[in-house]
Design an enzyme around this catalytic site. Structure first.
Site, PDB file in Angstrom:
ATOM      1  N   SER A 154       0.835  -1.200   0.000  1.00 44.93           N
ATOM      2  CA  SER A 154       0.000   0.000   0.000  1.00 44.93           C
ATOM      3  C   SER A 154       0.875   1.257   0.000  1.00 44.93           C
ATOM      4  CB  SER A 154      -0.958  -0.043   1.192  1.00 44.93           C
ATOM      5  OG  SER A 154      -1.917   0.985   1.129  1.00 44.93           O
ATOM      6  N   GLU A 172     -13.279   9.606   3.526  1.00 48.36           N
ATOM      7  CA  GLU A 172     -14.360   8.807   4.113  1.00 48.36           C
ATOM      8  C   GLU A 172     -15.608   9.641   4.401  1.00 48.36           C
ATOM      9  OE1 GLU A 172     -13.475   7.521   8.174  1.00 48.36           O
ATOM     10  OE2 GLU A 172     -11.719   8.843   8.121  1.00 48.36           O
ATOM     11  N   HIS A 197      -4.234  -0.533  -4.226  1.00 53.11           N
ATOM     12  CA  HIS A 197      -5.649  -0.890  -4.056  1.00 53.11           C
ATOM     13  C   HIS A 197      -6.400  -0.568  -5.355  1.00 53.11           C
ATOM     14  CE1 HIS A 197      -5.028  -1.172   0.349  1.00 53.11           C
ATOM     15  NE2 HIS A 197      -4.321  -0.068   0.207  1.00 53.11           N
TER      16      HIS A 197
END
Length: 315
Positions: A154, A172, A197
């Site tokens: 990541s 988020e 990702h």
């Protein structure tokens, strides 16, 4: 490269921190890079590629760096459990959560003697700002030059390139983050930039836009639980997913500048490829190695063409 100044995330003003000049590398290097797109399973093929390269299952020493995490100590404990589950027998993770700790000679010495060095996930900008140019950074480079395997997952993978990418997508809470392009550790050359990702977080559009703005950059989108294992100029894909490569050098039209004002992206003649597990990407040529080899064999066949001539005919 264009870069933006991002807002503070509690670790200091990102745009005010410099990681030092990026370094170009040649195709020849002693070490190996294992670049994982995140969410790797302890017993999966992606992490397994790192463990095999550094002989961790046979006593090879791993030193982990969890600086990118918001909770480096908690992340270190989690990774110790994961490595133990994977069968690694000698893993040490010193806690490096401040700049002064990245200057600790004892930690640098641990890294210099490691067979494998592992960078965990989190915030790649914070990781480079904290470690870049420090004794820990120099120790990683020295170990890599001496043959160590460097692995990042990541944010840890994204930080190993010459240029790092962050932001440019909703957080988020649905708020759009500022796009950040800045210097990374530079262990992976070839003007490459990594997005992790990749399929799981639908980041293709973001990478398209960044490459349109920086057409000489090679975009590499790595899926979760998938690794690109790089030795020299060749990167083999290992794991559950694939690696997407984006090359903008042939683009004939783009409206990337207009996209900053919210307009849809328009591109023409962008090269995009997908490399699945078991296949190898030639980073220097930005093409599948099987196709590069085929071209070379074809060229060799032409140069070795045998011609028979009648007697008396001049050469």
């Amino acid at each position: 490269m264009e870069s933006s100044t991002s807002t503070s995330n509690g670790t200091g003003a990102r745009g005010a921190v410099k990681a030092g000049p990026t370094r170009r590398r040649s195709d020849r290097t002693a070490g190996t890079l294992v670049l994982i797109g995140g969410a790797c399973e302890p017993t999966g093929e992606a992490l397994g590629a790192f463990l095999r390269q550094c002989k961790a299952l046979d006593g090879g020493r791993i030193v982990g760096i969890t600086t990118a995490s918001q909770d480096p100590a908690g992340s270190a404990r989690d990774w110790l459990k994961s490595f133990a589950e994977a069968g690694a027998t000698h893993v040490e993770i010193p806690i490096v959560d401040r700049r002064d700790q990245a200057q600790d000679r004892r930690i640098a010495k641990m890294i210099e003697g490691a067979d494998g060095i592992f960078f965990g996930g989190g915030d790649q900008v914070h990781l480079v700002a904290t470690v870049g140019g420090s004794r820990v950074d120099r120790a990683v480079r020295e170990a890599y030059a001496n043959g160590a395997t460097i692995c990042g997952t990541s944010a840890g993978a994204a930080a190993l390139t010459e240029t790092i990418l962050a932001g440019g997508e909703p957080d988020e809470y649905g708020q759009m983050q500022d796009l950040h392009l800045g210097p990374g550790f530079g262990l992976l050359g070839f003007r490459a930039m990594i997005d992790t990702h990749f399929t799981q977080r639908r980041r293709l559009q973001r990478l398209f836009m960044v490459i349109a703005q920086n057409p000489e950059t090679l975009g590499l989108g790595i899926d979760e639980d998938t690794a690109l294992v790089v030795q020299g100029h060749l990167g083999e894909v290992v794991g559950r997913g694939s690696v997407t490569f984006v090359d903008g050098r042939g683009v004939r039209f783009d409206n990337a500048d207009e996209c900053m004002d919210g307009k849809p992206l328009t591109l023409s003649y962008l090269r995009v490829g997908i490399v699945g597990s078991g296949y190898t990407l030639n980073l220097r040529e930005r093409e599948l190695e099987v196709l590069v080899q085929a071209r070379q064999e074809e060229a060799a066949g032409v140069s070795e063409l045998e011609v028979l001539r009648s007697e008396g005919m001049e050469g």
